[in-house]
Enzyme design. Structure first.
Site, PDB file in Angstrom:
ATOM      1  N   ARG A  80       0.838  -1.212   0.000  1.00  0.00           N
ATOM      2  CA  ARG A  80       0.000   0.000   0.000  1.00  0.00           C
ATOM      3  C   ARG A  80       0.868   1.256   0.000  1.00  0.00           C
ATOM      4  O   ARG A  80       0.544   2.250  -0.646  1.00  0.00           O
ATOM      5  CB  ARG A  80      -0.955  -0.017   1.195  1.00  0.00           C
ATOM      6  CG  ARG A  80      -2.012   1.062   1.080  1.00  0.00           C
ATOM      7  CD  ARG A  80      -3.111   0.877   2.097  1.00  0.00           C
ATOM      8  NE  ARG A  80      -2.621   1.057   3.448  1.00  0.00           N
ATOM      9  CZ  ARG A  80      -3.322   0.778   4.551  1.00  0.00           C
ATOM     10  NH1 ARG A  80      -4.538   0.307   4.448  1.00  0.00           N
ATOM     11  NH2 ARG A  80      -2.813   0.979   5.741  1.00  0.00           N
ATOM     12  N   LYS A 183      -2.551   6.666   1.210  1.00  0.00           N
ATOM     13  CA  LYS A 183      -2.396   7.155   2.576  1.00  0.00           C
ATOM     14  C   LYS A 183      -1.490   8.387   2.593  1.00  0.00           C
ATOM     15  O   LYS A 183      -0.383   8.374   3.136  1.00  0.00           O
ATOM     16  CB  LYS A 183      -1.845   6.028   3.473  1.00  0.00           C
ATOM     17  CG  LYS A 183      -2.405   6.077   4.891  1.00  0.00           C
ATOM     18  CD  LYS A 183      -2.199   4.764   5.605  1.00  0.00           C
ATOM     19  CE  LYS A 183      -2.329   4.873   7.098  1.00  0.00           C
ATOM     20  NZ  LYS A 183      -3.620   5.363   7.573  1.00  0.00           N
ATOM     21  N   GLU A 219     -16.222   6.507   4.168  1.00  0.00           N
ATOM     22  CA  GLU A 219     -15.578   5.833   5.307  1.00  0.00           C
ATOM     23  C   GLU A 219     -15.520   6.778   6.483  1.00  0.00           C
ATOM     24  O   GLU A 219     -15.968   7.925   6.406  1.00  0.00           O
ATOM     25  CB  GLU A 219     -14.176   5.344   4.928  1.00  0.00           C
ATOM     26  CG  GLU A 219     -13.208   6.433   4.583  1.00  0.00           C
ATOM     27  CD  GLU A 219     -11.792   5.917   4.318  1.00  0.00           C
ATOM     28  OE1 GLU A 219     -11.393   4.869   4.872  1.00  0.00           O
ATOM     29  OE2 GLU A 219     -11.073   6.588   3.564  1.00  0.00           O
TER      30      GLU A 219
END
Ligand code: PLP
Ligand code: COI
Length: 339
Positions: A80, A183, A219
């Protein structure tokens, strides 16, 4: 670390013995260095400082019931971080280097891994920053990869007790085709205002809707959203949410062990009244069952728990996941790596 009150740790920074660092310079990654200094010497024109060329990760090391220290799905975090690096035009950290860095820093700070049975864990924070100087808007030529650790307790003080959440319709954390799926530190800077609004109104959690139409659930500020209804585990699919490794793991447990159907799709906010249980999940939050969701537009609160007990499915998911992480139940999927 006999003098630490492990059972009452919050989610905060505490100095540990070491961090690890690695520089990308002259077209190649250097050697992993062990540092005890908490400060980073930095060029004032480093791209991370003014153009937000920065991405981070979050993962945990657990002291197992058998006294062994293990990290959870470390390669997934490595991958990620590579996808965050790609989007932000940074030099990706090779998976092997990432894994070695995590193992090295956990091993070097072994005395800070909270004892088994306290519920606390060692939080691992890898970050990748553009450290090279630029003034024109362009990617840096130099990068710094750092991993530090800090012992933590629950992210929400409620722990595995259901929390109250509020929908924020006035602010977006990420644009529809922007950085929500990676992220990037900037996503979190952009979410601080929502957190502030929610906290002032007494809500520990925020729920974001899609920023284009405000029709679908995205989210929470620091975790993915999931719901249980009619024997199904339902979780939003959206370009602007972070693909959570916890959520991915819960889907596996839900499908393979609880026999639930999995729906990963666009989830309309209009479905909120129909859910039996709802929760948010992530490394820091683990599973935080959601007690109620307040929608300021309708001034309505959807209630999911009567008292302070999580629903039965959230409870089973939580215990199985933590059982694997703390070495109490079989690691059937090979998710844990011993350090
Ligand atoms: N969504 C956001 C915005 C997050 O910050 C996090 C935390 O990392 C998650 C979801 C959960 O992801 P993971 O389960 O990989 O920790
Ligand atoms: C995590 O769960 O690791 C996160 O990144 C959440 C947060 C503390 C930013």
């Amino acid at each position: 670390m006999d003098n630490l009150d492990w059972r009452n740790l919050g989610f905060g920074y505490m100095k540990t013995d070491y961090n690890v660092r690695c520089y990308y310079r002259n077209g190649k990654w250097g050697r992993l260095e062990l540092h005890s200094d908490e400060y980073v010497p930095m060029h004032m024109a480093a791209t991370c400082l003014h153009y937000g060329q920065e991405a981070f990760e979050g993962q945990k090391a657990f002291m197992g019931k058998d006294g062994k220290v293990r990290v959870f799905r470390v390669e997934e975090n490595a991958r990620r971080m590579q996808s965050s690096a790609d989007y932000l035009q940074m030099q990706p950290v090779p998976v092997e280097l990432f894994v070695e860095a995590v193992k090295t820093v956990v091993d070097a700070n072994r005395r800070f891994v909270p004892p088994y049975g306290t519920g606390a864990t060692l939080y691992i924070r890898p970050l990748l920053i553009g450290s090279g100087a630029k003034v024109g808007v362009s990617p840096a030529d130099e990068y710094l990869f750092i991993v530090f650790v800090t012992p933590v307790g629950p992210y929400y003080k409620e722990g595995f007790r259901p929390i109250r959440v509020m929908i924020d319709r006035d602010h977006d954390r990420a644009a529809p085709h922007g950085t929500g799926h990676v992220k990037a530190g900037g996503n979190y800077g952009a979410s601080l205002i929502s957190e502030e609004v929610a906290h002032k109104r007494g809500y520990p959690g925020i729920l974001y809707l899609d920023s284009a139409e405000k029709k679908y659930i995205d989210e929470c500020g620091t975790s993915n959203f999931f719901a249980i209804r009619d024997g199904k585990y339902i979780t939003p699919h959206s370009h602007s949410i972070l693909p959570s490794i916890t959520n991915m793991s819960l889907r596996t447990i839900a499908e393979q062990e609880l026999g639930l159907g999995i729906e990963q799709r666009k989830v309309e906010a209009a479905e909120l009244p129909t859910f039996e249980e709802v929760g948010c999940c992530g490394t820091a939050a683990v599973i935080s069952p959601i007690k109620s969701i307040y929608d300021p537009q309708s001034d309505h609160t959807y209630v999911y728990c009567d008292g302070d007990e999580a629903g039965p499915v959230c409870t089973r998911l939580f215990h199985r996941l933590q059982g694997i992480q703390f070495g109490e139940s079989e690691d059937s999927y090979g998710w844990m790596t011993e350090v």
